[in-house]
Design a protein around this motif. Structure first.
Motif, PDB file in Angstrom:
ATOM      1  N   THR A 268     -11.356   3.825   3.397  1.00  0.00           N
ATOM      2  CA  THR A 268     -11.221   5.279   3.452  1.00  0.00           C
ATOM      3  C   THR A 268     -12.277   5.865   4.375  1.00  0.00           C
ATOM      4  O   THR A 268     -13.461   5.563   4.250  1.00  0.00           O
ATOM      5  CB  THR A 268     -11.369   5.880   2.042  1.00  0.00           C
ATOM      6  OG1 THR A 268     -10.366   5.310   1.192  1.00  0.00           O
ATOM      7  CG2 THR A 268     -11.190   7.382   2.072  1.00  0.00           C
TER       8      THR A 268
ATOM      9  N   VAL B 268      -8.294   6.846   7.651  1.00  0.00           N
ATOM     10  CA  VAL B 268      -8.895   5.538   7.403  1.00  0.00           C
ATOM     11  C   VAL B 268      -9.795   5.159   8.578  1.00  0.00           C
ATOM     12  O   VAL B 268      -9.669   5.688   9.682  1.00  0.00           O
ATOM     13  CB  VAL B 268      -7.817   4.443   7.204  1.00  0.00           C
ATOM     14  CG1 VAL B 268      -6.988   4.722   5.966  1.00  0.00           C
ATOM     15  CG2 VAL B 268      -6.917   4.331   8.441  1.00  0.00           C
TER      16      VAL B 268
ATOM     17  N   GLY C 223     -10.687   7.625  -3.823  1.00  0.00           N
ATOM     18  CA  GLY C 223      -9.743   7.330  -2.760  1.00  0.00           C
ATOM     19  C   GLY C 223      -8.399   6.887  -3.302  1.00  0.00           C
ATOM     20  O   GLY C 223      -8.151   6.885  -4.508  1.00  0.00           O
TER      21      GLY C 223
ATOM     22  N   GLU D 121     -14.307   0.090  -2.797  1.00  0.00           N
ATOM     23  CA  GLU D 121     -14.023  -0.491  -1.488  1.00  0.00           C
ATOM     24  C   GLU D 121     -15.170  -1.333  -0.929  1.00  0.00           C
ATOM     25  O   GLU D 121     -15.064  -1.867   0.173  1.00  0.00           O
ATOM     26  CB  GLU D 121     -13.652   0.629  -0.506  1.00  0.00           C
ATOM     27  CG  GLU D 121     -12.420   1.399  -0.975  1.00  0.00           C
ATOM     28  CD  GLU D 121     -11.940   2.430   0.022  1.00  0.00           C
ATOM     29  OE1 GLU D 121     -12.099   2.210   1.232  1.00  0.00           O
ATOM     30  OE2 GLU D 121     -11.391   3.465  -0.397  1.00  0.00           O
TER      31      GLU D 121
ATOM     32  N   LEU E  67       0.789  -1.228   0.000  1.00  0.00           N
ATOM     33  CA  LEU E  67       0.000   0.000   0.000  1.00  0.00           C
ATOM     34  C   LEU E  67       0.830   1.291   0.000  1.00  0.00           C
ATOM     35  O   LEU E  67       0.456   2.260  -0.676  1.00  0.00           O
ATOM     36  CB  LEU E  67      -0.949  -0.020   1.203  1.00  0.00           C
ATOM     37  CG  LEU E  67      -2.150   0.920   1.166  1.00  0.00           C
ATOM     38  CD1 LEU E  67      -3.088   0.557   0.038  1.00  0.00           C
ATOM     39  CD2 LEU E  67      -2.891   0.880   2.499  1.00  0.00           C
TER      40      LEU E  67
ATOM     41  N   LYS F 129      -6.787   3.808  -1.890  1.00  0.00           N
ATOM     42  CA  LYS F 129      -6.701   2.687  -0.964  1.00  0.00           C
ATOM     43  C   LYS F 129      -6.514   1.356  -1.670  1.00  0.00           C
ATOM     44  O   LYS F 129      -6.088   0.376  -1.068  1.00  0.00           O
ATOM     45  CB  LYS F 129      -8.002   2.670  -0.194  1.00  0.00           C
ATOM     46  CG  LYS F 129      -8.094   2.380   1.269  1.00  0.00           C
ATOM     47  CD  LYS F 129      -7.006   2.705   2.158  1.00  0.00           C
ATOM     48  CE  LYS F 129      -7.220   1.848   3.389  1.00  0.00           C
ATOM     49  NZ  LYS F 129      -6.121   1.174   3.910  1.00  0.00           N
ATOM     50  N   THR F 130      -6.848   1.295  -2.961  1.00  0.00           N
ATOM     51  CA  THR F 130      -6.778   0.045  -3.698  1.00  0.00           C
ATOM     52  C   THR F 130      -5.981   0.238  -4.986  1.00  0.00           C
ATOM     53  O   THR F 130      -5.785   1.360  -5.461  1.00  0.00           O
ATOM     54  CB  THR F 130      -8.182  -0.470  -4.061  1.00  0.00           C
ATOM     55  OG1 THR F 130      -8.778   0.428  -5.016  1.00  0.00           O
ATOM     56  CG2 THR F 130      -9.074  -0.556  -2.826  1.00  0.00           C
TER      57      THR F 130
ATOM     58  N   THR G  60      -8.217  11.468   0.879  1.00  0.00           N
ATOM     59  CA  THR G  60      -7.315  10.596   1.647  1.00  0.00           C
ATOM     60  C   THR G  60      -7.294  11.023   3.110  1.00  0.00           C
ATOM     61  O   THR G  60      -6.259  10.920   3.778  1.00  0.00           O
ATOM     62  CB  THR G  60      -5.881  10.646   1.078  1.00  0.00           C
ATOM     63  OG1 THR G  60      -5.358  11.972   1.241  1.00  0.00           O
ATOM     64  CG2 THR G  60      -5.849  10.269  -0.389  1.00  0.00           C
TER      65      THR G  60
END
Length: 453
Positions: A118, A270, A132, A435, A48, A134-135, A267
């Motif tokens: 997120t 989390v 986001g 997500e 990540l 995150k992925t 961002t």
């Protein structure tokens, strides 16, 4: 004939915590001691911290997606799907496979490492218009999206449209947001040279955060250094500011400014995976409350760690302190919880998790970086060496290390490329789509499924 039934250990999540746990269980448990299963929608571990470099094209997506099936000794059964509920009393985990089929997975021991999603707030238009980081899919999408804004602006005759497509807003002045803004700003700065019809002065990046300081975890001096680097590059950094509302073509800040933009990257922190709420157990700011041994109090055989668990930080002499949701803690917790799972199976004593924070490293692209390894403040090239050295060493396989190193060398010699893949041009692209935050069951739905068998 007596039939020996091996206990089943179910690990949920293939992030840093989950993968490190599985690897250690495989090494330390004999094949006859337990059956291992891993619930994950993807058969890779995502590194990540390097996502911003994928979004900016410095690294290819494959280089930070480490396959879980490379080892020939791998004996863990991978269940391709996501856990959407857990009944800790019945010892059942409800899994929605990637085919859409929902199944009940029974277990004797469960390790919950579903990670985080997120964190969002009830801001009008945010869920539908923000993206986001995150992925892997989000990083790939954002890269395509940013380059497409340059392409469309170059072809447009409408000055208002050009202005909105050439302004970009990143919310979140922490590690992820600052690196994302820095890496993508560098991408557009280099790309604009290939668009002679566009004025470079029209490209504007905004980085905003409600906190009064940029990356406060780095300390005042390094935080100011990072702020100076961003502003020197032309990034408009606004602190003490957040989003009031978000639309498809403009964003309103809480200080009243209205920014015409088609790009909002969110961002701002989390939150623990929604899976945790399905347990009906005590939480600490949304993270599952566990003991220092990472056990769920009152439930034998339930362990939790990583971003989804409030693991007491025994290395700090502060009452109520919990470990921050960082990769270094998740990796070490994964190994430690595996040892505790093994100890519980063998009737041995479990031990508390204790780890002293090693510091932070921040790669801002090019030769810019700020790092604080072991409390030593570094800037520029020394900080960059520390940042990339740490990330490179933390990659799990030699193949991943070779790919990342090759990408870094190639990018430094050949520069950026501005290829837009178009893979996701026609697909939904909201935070929920990436997500899957609306996929989880309620405790009542879980109970009904379990009772129905």
């Amino acid at each position: 004939m007596d039939i020996v039934v091996r206990p089943k250990i179910l690990v949920v999540g293939a992030g840093f915590a989950g993968v490190e746990c599985v690897r250690r269980l495989e090494r330390k448990l004999g094949p006859d001691e337990a059956d291992l299963a891993l619930v994950t929608p993807f058969s890779y571990q995502l590194y990540l911290p390097l996502l911003p470099q994928v979004a900016s094209g410095v690294l290819t997506p494959q280089s930070i997606a480490v396959s879980l099936r490379r080892s020939r000794k791998y004996r863990t059964r991978i269940i391709p799907g996501g856990a959407i509920g857990v009944d800790v009393k019945a010892k059942v985990c409800v899994v929605r496979k990637i085919t859409g089929e929902v199944v009940n997975e029974r277990y004797d021991q469960i390790v919950l490492a579903p990670g985080s999603v997120t964190r969002t707030f009830d801001i009008p238009g945010l869920a539908d218009n923000a993206r986001g980081m995150k992925t892997l899919a989000e990083a790939a999408y954002i890269r395509d999206h940013v380059i497409s804004q340059l392409d469309i602006a170059d072809a447009s005759q409408d000055e208002a449209e050009r202005a909105s497509r050439l302004q970009f807003v990143v919310v979140g002045g922490g590690y992820a947001g600052t690196e994302t803004a820095a890496c993508l700003q560098r991408l557009t700065h280099n790309a604009i040279k290939r668009y002679p019809r566009l004025d470079p002065k029209q490209i504007k990046w905004h980085l905003i955060d409600i906190a009064p300081k940029l990356m406060p975890e780095l300390g005042d001096k390094l935080g100011r250094s990072a702020l100076d680097i961003m502003r020197r590059r032309g990034v408009d950094v606004s602190l003490g500011v957040s989003i009031d509302k978000a639309g498809p073509e403009e964003v309103t800040f809480t200080d009243g400014r209205v920014i015409p933009t088609r790009t909002l990257i969110w961002t701002a922190g989390v939150a623990a995976s929604p899976l945790i709420a399905t347990l009906g157990a005590e939480t600490v700011k949304g993270r599952l409350a566990v003991t220092s041994e990472m056990c769920l109090p009152g439930h034998d055989g339930v362990f939790a760690l990583g971003d989804a668990a409030a693991v007491p930080d025994e290395a700090k002499d502060v009452e109520g302190a919990v470990c921050p949701p960082t990769a270094q803690h998740a990796m070490r917790q994964g190994k430690h919880v595996a040892d505790n799972v093994i100890a519980s199976l063998r009737g041995q004593r479990m031990t508390p998790y204790i780890h002293k924070d090693l510091g932070l490293v921040v790669d801002l692209g090019g030769l810019d970086a700020v790092s604080k390894p072991l409390g030593v403040e570094l800037r520029g090239v020394p900080a960059l060496i520390a940042a990339r050295g740490y990330h490179w060493s933390a990659l799990r396989t030699n193949v991943a290390k070779a790919r990342v190193a090759t990408n870094w060398v190639l990018n430094s010699l050949a520069g950026d490329d501005f290829v837009r893949t178009g893979f996701q041009a026609r697909t939904p692209a909201t935070l929920r789509d990436f997500e899957y935050t609306n996929a989880y069951l309620t405790p009542e739905q879980i109970r009904k499924r379990v009772e129905a068998g």
